[in-house]
Design a protein around this motif. Structure first.
Motif, PDB file in Angstrom:
ATOM      1  N   VAL A 129       0.812  -1.221   0.000  1.00  0.00           N
ATOM      2  CA  VAL A 129       0.000   0.000   0.000  1.00  0.00           C
ATOM      3  C   VAL A 129       0.848   1.274   0.000  1.00  0.00           C
ATOM      4  O   VAL A 129       0.500   2.250  -0.670  1.00  0.00           O
ATOM      5  CB  VAL A 129      -0.952  -0.004   1.220  1.00  0.00           C
ATOM      6  N   VAL A 130       1.938   1.277   0.772  1.00  0.00           N
ATOM      7  CA  VAL A 130       2.774   2.480   0.900  1.00  0.00           C
ATOM      8  C   VAL A 130       4.243   2.111   0.662  1.00  0.00           C
ATOM      9  O   VAL A 130       4.588   0.935   0.560  1.00  0.00           O
ATOM     10  CB  VAL A 130       2.617   3.144   2.294  1.00  0.00           C
ATOM     11  N   ALA A 131       5.089   3.124   0.646  1.00  0.00           N
ATOM     12  CA  ALA A 131       6.527   2.898   0.476  1.00  0.00           C
ATOM     13  C   ALA A 131       7.068   2.051   1.626  1.00  0.00           C
ATOM     14  O   ALA A 131       6.565   2.108   2.751  1.00  0.00           O
ATOM     15  CB  ALA A 131       7.254   4.243   0.417  1.00  0.00           C
ATOM     16  N   ASP A 132       8.118   1.294   1.338  1.00  0.00           N
ATOM     17  CA  ASP A 132       8.693   0.386   2.339  1.00  0.00           C
ATOM     18  C   ASP A 132       9.077   1.090   3.639  1.00  0.00           C
ATOM     19  O   ASP A 132       8.821   0.573   4.723  1.00  0.00           O
ATOM     20  CB  ASP A 132       9.925  -0.326   1.776  1.00  0.00           C
ATOM     21  N   GLU A 133       9.694   2.268   3.526  1.00  0.00           N
ATOM     22  CA  GLU A 133      10.122   2.988   4.730  1.00  0.00           C
ATOM     23  C   GLU A 133       8.916   3.397   5.574  1.00  0.00           C
ATOM     24  O   GLU A 133       8.939   3.302   6.800  1.00  0.00           O
ATOM     25  CB  GLU A 133      10.943   4.233   4.370  1.00  0.00           C
ATOM     26  N   VAL A 134       7.874   3.852   4.905  1.00  0.00           N
ATOM     27  CA  VAL A 134       6.651   4.239   5.611  1.00  0.00           C
ATOM     28  C   VAL A 134       6.017   3.009   6.252  1.00  0.00           C
ATOM     29  O   VAL A 134       5.559   3.055   7.398  1.00  0.00           O
ATOM     30  CB  VAL A 134       5.661   4.943   4.639  1.00  0.00           C
ATOM     31  N   ALA A 135       6.012   1.901   5.533  1.00  0.00           N
ATOM     32  CA  ALA A 135       5.444   0.657   6.059  1.00  0.00           C
ATOM     33  C   ALA A 135       6.145   0.250   7.348  1.00  0.00           C
ATOM     34  O   ALA A 135       5.496  -0.123   8.332  1.00  0.00           O
ATOM     35  CB  ALA A 135       5.539  -0.458   5.019  1.00  0.00           C
ATOM     36  N   TRP A 137       7.757   2.139   9.509  1.00  0.00           N
ATOM     37  CA  TRP A 137       7.400   3.057  10.590  1.00  0.00           C
ATOM     38  C   TRP A 137       5.991   2.791  11.094  1.00  0.00           C
ATOM     39  O   TRP A 137       5.742   2.818  12.306  1.00  0.00           O
ATOM     40  CB  TRP A 137       7.543   4.515  10.137  1.00  0.00           C
ATOM     41  N   LEU A 138       5.074   2.546  10.177  1.00  0.00           N
ATOM     42  CA  LEU A 138       3.695   2.263  10.595  1.00  0.00           C
ATOM     43  C   LEU A 138       3.614   0.962  11.401  1.00  0.00           C
ATOM     44  O   LEU A 138       2.920   0.892  12.420  1.00  0.00           O
ATOM     45  CB  LEU A 138       2.772   2.195   9.378  1.00  0.00           C
ATOM     46  N   VAL A 139       4.327  -0.052  10.956  1.00  0.00           N
ATOM     47  CA  VAL A 139       4.342  -1.329  11.687  1.00  0.00           C
ATOM     48  C   VAL A 139       4.977  -1.131  13.062  1.00  0.00           C
ATOM     49  O   VAL A 139       4.451  -1.625  14.069  1.00  0.00           O
ATOM     50  CB  VAL A 139       5.073  -2.426  10.885  1.00  0.00           C
ATOM     51  N   ALA A 140       6.079  -0.393  13.123  1.00  0.00           N
ATOM     52  CA  ALA A 140       6.720  -0.137  14.414  1.00  0.00           C
ATOM     53  C   ALA A 140       5.769   0.592  15.358  1.00  0.00           C
ATOM     54  O   ALA A 140       5.690   0.262  16.551  1.00  0.00           O
ATOM     55  CB  ALA A 140       8.002   0.671  14.216  1.00  0.00           C
ATOM     56  N   GLY A 141       5.033   1.545  14.835  1.00  0.00           N
ATOM     57  CA  GLY A 141       4.056   2.259  15.654  1.00  0.00           C
ATOM     58  C   GLY A 141       2.956   1.349  16.166  1.00  0.00           C
ATOM     59  O   GLY A 141       2.557   1.424  17.337  1.00  0.00           O
ATOM     60  N   MET A 142       2.468   0.467  15.305  1.00  0.00           N
ATOM     61  CA  MET A 142       1.413  -0.460  15.724  1.00  0.00           C
ATOM     62  C   MET A 142       1.944  -1.489  16.732  1.00  0.00           C
ATOM     63  O   MET A 142       1.249  -1.831  17.690  1.00  0.00           O
ATOM     64  CB  MET A 142       0.801  -1.177  14.512  1.00  0.00           C
ATOM     65  N   VAL A 143       3.151  -1.961  16.531  1.00  0.00           N
ATOM     66  CA  VAL A 143       3.748  -2.893  17.495  1.00  0.00           C
ATOM     67  C   VAL A 143       3.878  -2.203  18.851  1.00  0.00           C
ATOM     68  O   VAL A 143       3.544  -2.794  19.890  1.00  0.00           O
ATOM     69  CB  VAL A 143       5.113  -3.420  16.997  1.00  0.00           C
ATOM     70  N   ALA A 144       4.329  -0.959  18.845  1.00  0.00           N
ATOM     71  CA  ALA A 144       4.432  -0.216  20.102  1.00  0.00           C
ATOM     72  C   ALA A 144       3.059  -0.093  20.755  1.00  0.00           C
ATOM     73  O   ALA A 144       2.927  -0.269  21.977  1.00  0.00           O
ATOM     74  CB  ALA A 144       5.038   1.167  19.855  1.00  0.00           C
ATOM     75  N   TRP A 145       2.030   0.189  19.968  1.00  0.00           N
ATOM     76  CA  TRP A 145       0.670   0.298  20.503  1.00  0.00           C
ATOM     77  C   TRP A 145       0.214  -1.020  21.126  1.00  0.00           C
ATOM     78  O   TRP A 145      -0.330  -1.049  22.228  1.00  0.00           O
ATOM     79  CB  TRP A 145      -0.277   0.736  19.401  1.00  0.00           C
ATOM     80  N   PHE A 146       0.434  -2.137  20.421  1.00  0.00           N
ATOM     81  CA  PHE A 146       0.052  -3.447  20.955  1.00  0.00           C
ATOM     82  C   PHE A 146       0.805  -3.746  22.249  1.00  0.00           C
ATOM     83  O   PHE A 146       0.235  -4.266  23.201  1.00  0.00           O
ATOM     84  CB  PHE A 146       0.311  -4.565  19.940  1.00  0.00           C
ATOM     85  N   VAL A 147       2.101  -3.447  22.268  1.00  0.00           N
ATOM     86  CA  VAL A 147       2.910  -3.704  23.465  1.00  0.00           C
ATOM     87  C   VAL A 147       2.363  -2.899  24.642  1.00  0.00           C
ATOM     88  O   VAL A 147       2.237  -3.419  25.760  1.00  0.00           O
ATOM     89  CB  VAL A 147       4.401  -3.401  23.206  1.00  0.00           C
ATOM     90  N   VAL A 148       2.024  -1.641  24.397  1.00  0.00           N
ATOM     91  CA  VAL A 148       1.464  -0.818  25.468  1.00  0.00           C
ATOM     92  C   VAL A 148       0.139  -1.405  25.957  1.00  0.00           C
ATOM     93  O   VAL A 148      -0.070  -1.599  27.156  1.00  0.00           O
ATOM     94  CB  VAL A 148       1.282   0.649  25.011  1.00  0.00           C
ATOM     95  N   CYS A 149      -0.772  -1.713  25.028  1.00  0.00           N
ATOM     96  CA  CYS A 149      -2.105  -2.216  25.408  1.00  0.00           C
ATOM     97  C   CYS A 149      -2.064  -3.592  26.054  1.00  0.00           C
ATOM     98  O   CYS A 149      -2.787  -3.850  27.017  1.00  0.00           O
ATOM     99  CB  CYS A 149      -3.014  -2.275  24.173  1.00  0.00           C
ATOM    100  N   TRP A 150      -1.234  -4.472  25.527  1.00  0.00           N
ATOM    101  CA  TRP A 150      -1.252  -5.862  25.960  1.00  0.00           C
ATOM    102  C   TRP A 150      -0.313  -6.164  27.114  1.00  0.00           C
ATOM    103  O   TRP A 150      -0.535  -7.129  27.852  1.00  0.00           O
ATOM    104  CB  TRP A 150      -0.902  -6.786  24.798  1.00  0.00           C
ATOM    105  N   PHE A 151       0.761  -5.397  27.255  1.00  0.00           N
ATOM    106  CA  PHE A 151       1.767  -5.745  28.253  1.00  0.00           C
ATOM    107  C   PHE A 151       2.079  -4.601  29.228  1.00  0.00           C
ATOM    108  O   PHE A 151       2.082  -4.805  30.432  1.00  0.00           O
ATOM    109  CB  PHE A 151       3.055  -6.230  27.573  1.00  0.00           C
ATOM    110  N   VAL A 152       2.367  -3.411  28.708  1.00  0.00           N
ATOM    111  CA  VAL A 152       2.780  -2.310  29.573  1.00  0.00           C
ATOM    112  C   VAL A 152       1.667  -1.918  30.544  1.00  0.00           C
ATOM    113  O   VAL A 152       1.903  -1.827  31.755  1.00  0.00           O
ATOM    114  CB  VAL A 152       3.243  -1.093  28.740  1.00  0.00           C
TER     115      VAL A 152
END
Length: 166
Positions: A129-135, A137-152
């Motif tokens: 859908v988007v450029a590799d670099e953007v992808a 960053w977006l995945v890293a942001g979502m992983v951070a969100w999941f880590v916060v919601c599920w573990f932190v």
């Protein structure tokens, strides 16, 4: 007689170890129902991807990401269904408290694998859908969100609860 929490101070429940194990097992089953449903839907969609016309046009990198995603999805499914096997194979062996502990640990492994599966699936889709670099960053942001919601947040709430009991 008040029972101690697994690794914390006394709590306000008056239950035997067997009653506590039964309650914790019921709670775990409810949690697993939510996680298993999501994993089964995600895994079903992942299985269907290989049969889509655009799959043949994926790059080698995207095919490798797909393969990793499928394996992570299968591992996640195994880990989140594993507690059912624990229960079934150990029923009647007078090991309910131990079964609950092992099933809980397997569930946490399943959540970590689910996090990895989600990240990998997002990477695969976002690379298209988007450029590799953007992808990335977006995945890293979502992983951070999941880590916060599920573990932190749960560990933070646990720490606050411990401080309140001191």
């Amino acid at each position: 007689m008040t029972q101690k929490a697994e690794d914390g101070p006394e709590r306000g429940r008056d239950e035997t170890p067997e009653e506590r194990a039964d309650r914790r097992w019921t709670d775990l089953l409810q949690e697993l129902r939510v996680a298993q449903t999501g994993v089964q839907i995600l895994f079903g969609f992942l299985l269907a991807v290989a049969f889509q016309p655009r799959f043949a046009g994926l790059s080698d990198t995207d095919r490798h990401i797909y393969l990793v995603t499928m394996l992570l999805g299968a591992a996640t499914t195994g880990a989140l269904i594993g507690p059912v096997s624990f229960h079934r194979l150990l029923t009647g062996q007078r090991l309910k408290p131990e079964t609950v502990v092992w099933a809980s640990r397997l569930t946490v492994v399943g959540l970590v694998l689910l996090l990895c599966t989600m990240a990998s699936a997002l990477l695969l889709i976002l690379r298209i859908v988007v450029a590799d670099e953007v992808a990335l960053w977006l995945v890293a942001g979502m992983v951070a969100w999941f880590v916060v919601c599920w573990f932190v947040l749960p560990f933070w709430a646990r720490a606050i609860g411990r401080r309140a009991d001191e």
